[in-house]
Scaffold this active site. Structure first.
Site, PDB file in Angstrom:
ATOM      1  N   LYS A   1       0.823  -1.130  -0.066  1.00 20.07           N
ATOM      2  CA  LYS A   1       0.053   0.256   0.169  1.00 20.07           C
ATOM      3  C   LYS A   1       0.891   1.245  -0.073  1.00 20.07           C
ATOM      4  O   LYS A   1       0.735   2.102  -0.663  1.00 20.07           O
ATOM      5  CB  LYS A   1      -0.834   0.071   1.265  1.00 20.07           C
TER       6      LYS A   1
ATOM      7  N   ARG B   1      -9.452   0.468   8.385  1.00 19.28           N
ATOM      8  CA  ARG B   1      -8.981  -0.624   8.606  1.00 19.28           C
ATOM      9  C   ARG B   1     -10.038  -1.502   9.353  1.00 19.28           C
ATOM     10  O   ARG B   1      -9.696  -2.706   9.629  1.00 19.28           O
ATOM     11  CB  ARG B   1      -7.797  -0.641   9.315  1.00 19.28           C
TER      12      ARG B   1
ATOM     13  N   ARG C   1      11.641  -1.431  10.591  1.00 16.54           N
ATOM     14  CA  ARG C   1      10.275  -1.046  11.600  1.00 16.54           C
ATOM     15  C   ARG C   1      10.511  -2.029  12.829  1.00 16.54           C
ATOM     16  O   ARG C   1      10.643  -3.158  12.501  1.00 16.54           O
ATOM     17  CB  ARG C   1       9.267  -0.908  10.839  1.00 16.54           C
TER      18      ARG C   1
ATOM     19  N   ARG D   1       0.122  -8.720  13.163  1.00 13.05           N
ATOM     20  CA  ARG D   1      -0.696  -7.779  12.286  1.00 13.05           C
ATOM     21  C   ARG D   1      -1.556  -8.501  11.402  1.00 13.05           C
ATOM     22  O   ARG D   1      -2.708  -7.945  10.895  1.00 13.05           O
ATOM     23  CB  ARG D   1       0.307  -6.933  11.624  1.00 13.05           C
TER      24      ARG D   1
HETATM   25  P1  AMP Z   1       1.124   0.720   8.859  1.00 15.64           P
HETATM   26  O1  AMP Z   1       2.313   1.582   8.413  1.00 15.64           O
HETATM   27  O2  AMP Z   1      -0.052   1.020   7.855  1.00 15.64           O
HETATM   28  O3  AMP Z   1       1.529  -0.782   8.482  1.00 15.64           O
HETATM   29  O4  AMP Z   1       0.366   0.884  10.243  1.00 15.64           O
HETATM   30  C1  AMP Z   1       1.320   0.492  11.382  1.00 15.64           C
HETATM   31  C2  AMP Z   1       0.568   0.203  12.712  1.00 15.64           C
HETATM   32  O5  AMP Z   1      -0.426   1.690  12.766  1.00 15.64           O
HETATM   33  C3  AMP Z   1      -0.701  -0.665  12.501  1.00 15.64           C
HETATM   34  O6  AMP Z   1      -0.209  -2.167  12.835  1.00 15.64           O
HETATM   35  C4  AMP Z   1      -1.412  -0.214  13.631  1.00 15.64           C
HETATM   36  O7  AMP Z   1      -1.156  -0.531  14.839  1.00 15.64           O
HETATM   37  C5  AMP Z   1      -1.384   1.308  13.450  1.00 15.64           C
HETATM   38  N1  AMP Z   1      -2.844   1.684  12.320  1.00 15.64           N
HETATM   39  C6  AMP Z   1      -2.437   2.255  11.122  1.00 15.64           C
HETATM   40  N2  AMP Z   1      -3.438   2.744  10.538  1.00 15.64           N
HETATM   41  C7  AMP Z   1      -4.421   2.365  11.326  1.00 15.64           C
HETATM   42  C8  AMP Z   1      -5.943   2.374  11.423  1.00 15.64           C
HETATM   43  N3  AMP Z   1      -6.615   2.845  10.489  1.00 15.64           N
HETATM   44  N4  AMP Z   1      -6.395   1.769  12.546  1.00 15.64           N
HETATM   45  C9  AMP Z   1      -6.043   1.339  13.621  1.00 15.64           C
HETATM   46  N5  AMP Z   1      -4.309   1.158  13.573  1.00 15.64           N
HETATM   47  C10 AMP Z   1      -3.829   1.704  12.708  1.00 15.64           C
END
Ligand code: AMP
Length: 218
Positions: free
Chosen positions: A13, A88, A160, A171
């Protein structure tokens, strides 16, 4: 133009959103990046989110909805944006629909980047990113020219903290449990498209752009 990118962790994404942001000159809103910045700056939002993120769980819906609601009123998003990582959950999608309705705006394309778990875990555990400019690398498929150094800004690359195998598994479980039901939520909409994201970055980008451009000419 408003684009929404959905997909499991490791679907690409962020990579696709960055390409689309430069191709269509749209601001890229990554909720993951926003939260990581808030955690680093130790803001109230960051302090609330840190524990969830470290354990691979989703941050609560009310926190996320508040963040997006505030963001949509900023002038830089008036001309459109790309949402990467939001919504999400079904309550987040319902909240987003309500926010769009209130503001009289509609989403142009909702794109699901579909990838299987095995490939996603492989991608994520090989991922390195630049903490300064956000460029993303992969030790298997997209290495930086000098190992451990960002090609774009020369900073030292980092893994990360939530890209360990254990957290990636958590996740993915959250994705299956809370995010996958969004496919059904959006399935009937004309704007919704599912794309095979197990292919190369270029192949996925080509298909995504074709969908967007067809939708625009509709
Ligand atoms: P990402 O960088 O999109 O993989 O997001 C990293 C982490 O941020 C996720 O594993 C969640 O803990 C949190 N996160 C990001 N976007 C959301 C969302 N829309 N709702 C809830 N948690 C989120």
């Amino acid at each position: 133009m408003i684009l929404v990118l959905l997909g499991a962790p490791g679907a690409g994404k962020g990579t696709q959103a960055k390409k689309l942001a430069s191709e269509y000159r749209l601001p890229h809103v990554s909720t993951g990046d926003l939260l990581r910045e808030a955690v680093a700056a130790e803001t109230e939002l960051g302090n609330k989110a840190a524990g969830y993120m470290d354990s691979g769980r989703l941050v609560p819906d009310d926190v996320m909805l508040g963040l997006i609601d505030e963001l949509l009123d900023r002038p830089e998003y008036e001309g459109g944006f790309i949402l990467d990582g939001f919504p999400r959950t079904v309550p987040q999608a319902e909240g987003l629909d309500a926010m769009f309705e209130d503001r009289g705006i509609t989403v142009d394309s909702i794109l699901l980047l579909d990838v299987d778990k095995e490939l996603a875990v492989k991608r994520l555990t090989a991922r390195m990113s630049c903490p300064k400019c956000g460029a993303v690398y992969n030790s298997a498929t997209k290495r930086s020219k000098v190992e451990g150094v960002c090609d774009v800004c020369g900073s030292t690359l980092a893994t990360r903290t939530d890209d360990t195998r254990e957290t990636v598994e958590a996740r993915f479980d959250e994705y299956r449990r809370l995010t996958e039901p969004l496919v059904e939520y959006y399935a009937e909409r004309e704007a919704f498209h599912s794309i095979d994201a197990g292919r190369s970055i270029e192949d996925v980008d080509r298909d995504v752009r074709e969908i967007i451009d067809t939708g625009r000419g509709r």
